[in-house]
Design an enzyme around this catalytic site. Structure first.
Site, PDB file in Angstrom:
ATOM      1  N   SER A 171      31.999 -21.344  -2.441  1.00 25.42           N
ATOM      2  CA  SER A 171      31.056 -20.860  -1.312  1.00 25.42           C
ATOM      3  C   SER A 171      31.332 -19.410  -1.630  1.00 25.42           C
ATOM      4  CB  SER A 171      31.546 -21.526  -0.061  1.00 25.42           C
ATOM      5  OG  SER A 171      32.902 -20.876   0.419  1.00 25.42           O
ATOM      6  N   VAL A 229      36.989 -20.500  -0.330  1.00 25.89           N
ATOM      7  CA  VAL A 229      36.233 -19.757   0.996  1.00 25.89           C
ATOM      8  C   VAL A 229      36.673 -18.383   0.625  1.00 25.89           C
ATOM      9  CG1 VAL A 229      38.350 -20.258   2.491  1.00 25.89           C
ATOM     10  CG2 VAL A 229      35.928 -19.433   3.353  1.00 25.89           C
ATOM     11  N   ILE A 278      41.557 -19.811  -1.722  1.00 27.03           N
ATOM     12  CA  ILE A 278      41.328 -18.683  -0.753  1.00 27.03           C
ATOM     13  C   ILE A 278      40.610 -17.773  -1.834  1.00 27.03           C
ATOM     14  CG2 ILE A 278      41.882 -16.463   0.589  1.00 27.03           C
ATOM     15  CD1 ILE A 278      42.236 -19.380   1.775  1.00 27.03           C
ATOM     16  N   LYS A 279      39.375 -17.187  -1.711  1.00 25.03           N
ATOM     17  CA  LYS A 279      38.619 -16.403  -2.892  1.00 25.03           C
ATOM     18  C   LYS A 279      38.765 -14.946  -2.549  1.00 25.03           C
ATOM     19  CE  LYS A 279      34.888 -17.387  -4.633  1.00 25.03           C
ATOM     20  NZ  LYS A 279      33.002 -17.721  -4.674  1.00 25.03           N
ATOM     21  N   ILE A 280      39.612 -14.138  -3.621  1.00 24.23           N
ATOM     22  CA  ILE A 280      39.847 -12.825  -3.544  1.00 24.23           C
ATOM     23  C   ILE A 280      39.165 -12.024  -4.784  1.00 24.23           C
ATOM     24  CG2 ILE A 280      41.676 -11.120  -3.804  1.00 24.23           C
ATOM     25  CD1 ILE A 280      43.511 -12.908  -2.676  1.00 24.23           C
TER      26      ILE A 280
END
Length: 440
Positions: A115, A179, A210-212
């Site tokens: 997402s 996310v 966790i998207k970085i």
């Protein structure tokens, strides 16, 4: 054509509890076949559906609908072959409520979800499925941004529950839901680490990524998050040099973690594809020579093939073997931006040539539809590396600066996500105002 649906559709309030039941208690997933005219009369645009029927020569389509129906059980698809024969995990690049509508996609072979702010902007602003929770949140005193994150976290948690069996079956190698931290933090190293820690804590699911973003400021954030035991999806990678920095950040983070068991700290590196061609094609058309025009539509796949070559090099040798002894898993390459922007190109252009072991292909509706309908499964990513190297060099000789391309696409990507994020907050504020619930 086929719509995927359930024998019965639980209410929104019951959708989460239904995901917590044993598999035997899950609703049965079915596909019903319709011709286009019938389908269009039955389907609206707020809930997930899939259509496919080779006999009717129509593509498989995944879209939002409000349809329940009966049909034949979901059958094995090319996505199963993609994973079982070639070791590539097909993921779905979309998320909306109710998340139980992901169940047919899981049955068809999808093994994870990505997402981003643009996806949530579309999902929340175009659906009434979030209204009840949003009303409760703002009435309880939440400000608009805090309410937004509560909406997002709920979707991520519910989706994680659906993919947990895959996560367990693969010993934490697959079955992830991603996310992203706030795009407003793309230039803030510490702020990104703090946001990653917070999201990791509030989502509280083993299979969340966790998207970085892979901005210069956030590459150190990747190392810090990994060192804290947070699994990360590194996004917005557009160049080989930045990709290598991302790999190094992952390795540095594993080494700095101090953990004796690294098997549950994993990562993917999201290497964007189609946007590269969109930008470079414009440059080639401006150059206008026959040689330049002949290279249109070839840059993105060529660079991706070289990224895979770099991946193989970096995840080998003494340094990597030392981490493997502690259970470390390779940071898999994830092909992102796989939908075709130029209608003149084959609709599987950014999926079919990028098939290889230990990779992920996350596909939005268009790409997923096309590949299930007529995609072929075979190892292609390293089938002609010398040709990829030739294309990469030929573009450089024409004056294409790969570093500049990566920088421009990164800036555009961050800006696009910021605009989606801000637009959604404005939409939520308007919705709150219309309900006379809160004000800024």
């Amino acid at each position: 054509m086929a719509t995927i649906s359930r024998l019965s559709t639980p209410s929104h309030a019951a959708s989460v509890s239904s995901t917590l039941k044993p598999r035997s208690a899950q609703p049965k997933i079915l596909i019903g076949f319709y011709r286009s005219s019938d389908f269009n009369a039955k389907v609206s645009s707020s809930k997930l559906a899939v259509r496919s029927n080779p006999a009717l020569r129509g593509p498989l389509v995944v879209k939002c609908s409000n349809v329940d129906g009966n049909g034949t059980p979901v059958k094995r698809t090319v996505l199963h072959d993609l994973y079982e024969k070639e070791g590539q995990s097909p993921w779905y690049d979309n998320l909306c409520r109710p998340v139980t509508d992901l169940l047919p996609l899981i049955a068809s072979g999808v093994r994870g979800v990505t997402s981003n702010p643009a996806i949530f902007q579309k999902a929340i602003s175009s659906s009434n499925a979030y209204n009840d929770q949003f009303r409760e949140l703002v009435q309880s005193g939440k400000d608009i941004e805090a309410a937004y994150w509560d909406l997002v976290v709920k979707d991520i948690q519910d989706a994680c529950k659906l993919f947990e069996p895959i996560y367990d079956q693969t010993n934490a190698a697959d079955g992830y839901v991603s996310v992203e931290v706030s795009p407003r933090l793309a230039d803030e190293t510490k702020g990104t680490v703090d946001a990653a820690k917070w999201l990791h804590k509030v989502v509280d699911r083993r299979n969340v990524y966790i998207k970085i973003p892979a901005t210069a400021a956030c590459v150190p954030s990747i190392k810090d998050a990994i060192s804290l035991g947070i699994s990360v999806n590194v996004t917005l990678i557009f160049s080989l040099s930045r990709y290598e920095a991302v790999i190094d950040a992952y390795l540095d983070g594993l080494e700095a973690s101090g953990l004796n068991d690294l098997s549950k700290v994993t990562s993917v590196a999201s290497f964007f594809v189609s946007r590269v061609d969109t930008l470079i094609d414009k440059k080639l058309e401006k150059i206008g020579t026959p040689e330049a025009l002949d290279l249109r539509g070839k840059a993105a796949v060529a660079q991706a093939a070289l990224a895979y070559k770099l991946y193989q090099k970096k995840f080998s040798g003494p340094r990597w073997e030392a981490l493997v002894k502690k259970g470390a898993k390779k940071q898999r390459l994830l092909w992102a931006s796989t939908s075709v922007k130029n209608p003149a190109y084959p609709d599987t252009l950014y999926v079919a040539p990028l098939i290889g072991p230990d990779t992920v292909s996350t596909m939005p509706d268009q790409a997923l539809q096309a590949f299930i309908d007529h995609g072929a499964v075979s190892r292609t990513i390293d089938s002609n590396v010398s040709e990829a190297e030739g294309i990469y060099s030929a573009l450089e000789k024409l004056g294409i600066d790969w570093s500049d391309v990566g920088t421009q696409l990164e800036l555009e990507g961050v800006d696009s996500f910021k605009k989606s994020f801000d637009s959604l907050l404005d939409t939520l504020q308007e919705k709150a105002n219309s309900l006379k619930l809160v004000s800024l």
